[in-house]
Structure formats: structure tokens, C-alpha cells
Design a protein around this motif. Structure first.
Motif, short mmCIF file in Angstrom:
data_model
loop_
_atom_site.label_atom_id
_atom_site.label_comp_id
_atom_site.label_asym_id
_atom_site.label_seq_id
_atom_site.Cartn_x
_atom_site.Cartn_y
_atom_site.Cartn_z
N THR A 65 -42.38 -28.75 38.78
CA THR A 65 -41.69 -29.94 38.27
C THR A 65 -41.93 -30.04 36.78
N LYS A 67 -41.71 -32.61 33.70
CA LYS A 67 -41.88 -34.06 33.67
C LYS A 67 -40.60 -34.83 33.33
N GLY A 69 -37.68 -34.32 34.32
CA GLY A 69 -36.77 -34.47 35.44
C GLY A 69 -36.10 -33.21 35.93
N VAL A 90 -35.29 -39.49 36.84
CA VAL A 90 -36.66 -39.99 36.78
C VAL A 90 -36.82 -40.93 35.59
N PHE A 98 -41.18 -36.73 36.48
CA PHE A 98 -41.25 -35.96 37.72
C PHE A 98 -42.71 -35.74 38.07
N GLY A 99 -43.03 -35.79 39.37
CA GLY A 99 -44.41 -35.70 39.80
C GLY A 99 -44.70 -34.50 40.68
N TRP A 121 -41.82 -38.96 42.05
CA TRP A 121 -41.41 -39.19 40.67
C TRP A 121 -41.54 -40.68 40.36
N GLU A 123 -39.76 -44.09 39.10
CA GLU A 123 -38.41 -44.67 39.24
C GLU A 123 -38.35 -46.00 38.49
#
Length: 384
Positions: A65, A67, A69, A90, A98-99, A121, A123
Motif C-alpha cells: 500500500t 499511503k 491511495g 483515502v 492507505f493502511g 485506510w 476515511e
């Protein structure tokens, strides 16, 4: 990058291992050293702000991922990478974006097509000024590595409540060894006091069914609402969770100024944040240290100065045989992998292995090599 980097750094482990003196605290001095002769660090790829890396079980396909998105997949045999279509929007900024990535080990196979993938992620809230962590579930459609997409992505869990600020989402994901439950780390979002309030899920680890509903048998299930999701609470910012060989869940979490913690996670337990901590507030205000009679679960080991953990995993591979069962912790400000030996409920730092960069995430490949991602964008392979 799409081709294998040529950067290879080889060094001897005795020169890499740093003594753990006052930096690792358990009430007595910790050990040092390593039983292996040499470590090779090879750069395998480069990404934009990687946050999590995860091998799809049974394959050499590494998912990453970014970060901001973007979800990437990398064929580690060839070094080529591609973007996975269908990633969610995200809330990027601060510590948010993003996580985590998680796969079900029971779906291990030769390819990733049709496999279930879980993602986390940050939101945005409906008012545009609040944020919160979420976890989504999708199916991977990957007829070819350069033609992968997320299908049927749906949010199955939301951190409650959404609040202002852009820090301490945590949102690491792990599954129980029998895959009957999903555990999600839910950070305190830098709000502190909600971690002692079970009417929300901030500062908690939640235990859910694989569809995101509260699991039967949770310690506070009778209270209903989001409280029924909580497995443990009084956490600050959990950035790593994994299961030891005995099937026990451990977490690694950031303290404030000092007091990073490795905890054995138990049902219904309160870990004390922000009432008790071995650290202090960033402005220098004191926080009461743990005491034997304070009623809170105590860390197995804690660090001042901090190691700033980014991730954690128990080593189960064959390449580093002497490390079997040890916890490997990704160090951000410490720019190292921190190896911790565990005996029962006690832990001691055994060694540190310096890495060039802030180590954000790590995973173990099928051959037992250790892969790490740094905040600076590098994906590295550690091998004998």
C-alpha cells in the motif's frame, strides 16, 4: 520501480547488532548479540510512501500500500510491479492514508486470482473535517500480474467515532490462528482519554467475525453497540500485532515521549493509557508510571528512549534458524529491526540491526528472508 535494483549491501551481524542498554527496559538489563555470521541487505524495489507490505500466502507476490491511495503488486522473482485497480479513496494527510493489507492463510495457493484481501485506510467524515480508520474486504481479480483489480470492495468496519486530527489510526489487521476472528488495532487518534472509555473503539483492539460484525464471546458483548467489539483497551497507537507459537496475541505500540511497549494482549484487559505510562507527555508533563497494584496490564518490555515501532512479526522462517519465535520489530526513528526474545510473559531485547531509513513494515517470505519497507520508499530483502 519495475526492475530489480542493483544495490547490495553486505555486512557482518556483529557490527550491526547494537547493545540494548537503557533503551530497553524490563527492570533489569537486556541481552545483546546474535548467533548468525552475516546479513545481506538487497534493495528489491522502490515505491511512493509505502505503508504496508504483505506476501500473498503461498506465492512470491508482494502487495504494497502506498499511503496516498495506491495499491501495488510486485513479482519478487522478476522485480516487476504493477498497480492494482479499484483501490478506495483515502483521507491522505498526517499519519493517515492507505493502511494495512491482510490475507487468509487458508487461501494459500500458486496464484492470487480470486483470493480474499482485507485492507485498511483512513476515511473522511461526512462533515469533511473528521476522519477515522476503516477496514474493507474485496476479491482479487488477477488473471495476470499486470491486470489485477479489487472486485466487490466494501467497508466492513469503521472506527467509532470519527474525530478531528490526522494521527494514531493504528488500523493493523490480523486473524486468529484458526481464522475464526479478525483483530483490528484502533488507535486513540491522539485524543487520549477515549482509550479509557469503552463506549467508543478509540484506543482499543477489536475482535470481529470475518464479515466485520462483533464476535461472540467478546468480554463486553453484553453492553452492545460498539462496546461489543472491544477485546482490550487502554492502548495508545498500536502499529503491529502478531501471534506467537502458543497462539497468544502480542502488540507493539508507541508511547508518548518514552515508553514504547510490547504487550501480551488479553481479553478484557486495560493497558492503562493515558492514566499510566512509562513515558511522559511531549510538553514534559509527567504521567504516572505503572505500579504493581494499579489494576492495569503491564508491558512485557518497554523502551525509553523510544524505538518508534512501525510493525511487528514473530519470525517463523528457516533462514535465520536462531531467531525462531523471536519478535522482529520495525523501527522508525531507531532505523533498525529490533529483535526481542520472549520467555513466557517476559521479554528482552536481543539485538538491533540497523537499516538505512525509517522501517515502516516487514514480512517474512516463503524462503525465510525478511522483507522491509522504509518511509523513504525502499523495499529491502534481508538474507543470509
Amino acid at each position: 520501480m519495475n526492475t530489480l535494483s542493483k544495490l547490495i549491501i553486505a555486512s557482518s551481524l556483529p557490527s550491526l547488532a547494537l547493545a540494548s542498554c537503557a533503551a530497553a527496559q524490563t527492570g533489569e538489563s537486556s541481552g545483546t548479540g546474535s548467533g548468525t555470521e552475516g546479513l545481506t541487505i538487497t534493495q528489491m524495489g522502490e515505491f511512493e510512501k509505502p505503508w504496508a507490505i504483505e506476501f500473498a500466502p503461498g506465492t512470491d507476490m508482494l502487495f504494497v500500500t502506498e499511503k496516498e491511495g495506491v495499491l501495488k503488486v510486485m513479482d519478487t522473482a522478476s522485480g516487476t510491479s504493477a498497480t492494482v485497480a479499484g483501490a478506495p479513496e483515502v483521507a491522505f494527510g498526517g499519519q493517515g492514508g492507505f493502511g494495512d493489507i491482510a490475507f487468509l492463510p487458508s487461501e494459500a495457493g500458486a496464484n492470487v486470482d480470486g483470493r480474499t484481501i482485507y485492507l485498511s485506510w483512513a476515511e473522511m467524515g461526512e462533515d469533511g473535517d473528521t476522519r477515522g480508520a476503516v477496514v474493507g474486504k474485496a476479491t482479487l481479480a488477477c488473471p495476470a500480474m499486470d491486470n489485477c483489480a479489487l472486485e466487490g470492495l466494501e467497508v466492513i468496519w469503521r472506527q467509532a467515532p470519527k474525530v478531528e486530527g490526522r494521527g494514531h489510526y493504528s488500523h493493523r489487521i490480523t486473524f486468529s490462528p484458526d481464522e475464526s476472528h479478525m483483530y483490528i488495532a484502533s488507535g486513540d487518534r491522539q485524543k487520549m482519554t477515549p482509550a479509557q472509555d469503552k463506549t467508543n473503539t478509540l484506543g482499543s483492539i477489536v475482535r470481529l467475525n470475518l464479515d466485520g460484525t462483533p464476535a461472540e464471546g467478546n468480554p463486553f458483548a453484553a453492553e452492545g453497540g460498539v462496546t461489543a467489539e472491544i477485546w482490550s483497551y487502554g492502548h495508545r497507537n498500536v502499529l503491529g500485532m502478531d501471534w506467537d507459537a502458543q497462539g497468544r496475541l502480542w502488540d507493539i505500540e508507541h508511547g508518548p515521549a518514552g515508553g514504547d511497549e510490547l504487550n501480551l494482549v488479553e481479553a478484557g484487559a486495560n493497558y492503562g493509557w493515558p492514566t499510566r505510562s512509562y513515558g511522559e507527555h511531549y510538553n514534559g508533563d509527567p504521567i504516572t508510571d505503572h505500579s504493581d497494584d494499579d489494576g492495569f496490564n503491564k508491558p512485557a518490555i518497554w523502551w525509553t528512549p523510544v524505538i518508534a515501532p512501525g510493525d511487528m512479526q514473530f519470525y517463523t522462517g528457516d533462514m535465520f534458524a536462531d531467531w525462531q519465535g523471536d519478535a522482529l520489530i520495525a523501527g522508525l526513528s531507531s532505523q533498525a529491526i529490533v529483535r526481542v526474545e520472549i520467555d513466557g510473559e517476559n521479554a528482552v531485547e536481543a539485538a538491533r540491526y540497523p537499516i538505512e531509513g525509517r522501517v515502516r513494515s516487514l514480512d517474512i517470505a516463503s524462503d525465510g528472508s525478511i522483507w522491509v519497507a522504509t518511509d523513504e520508499g525502499k523495499v529491502l530483502r534481508l538474507s543470509m
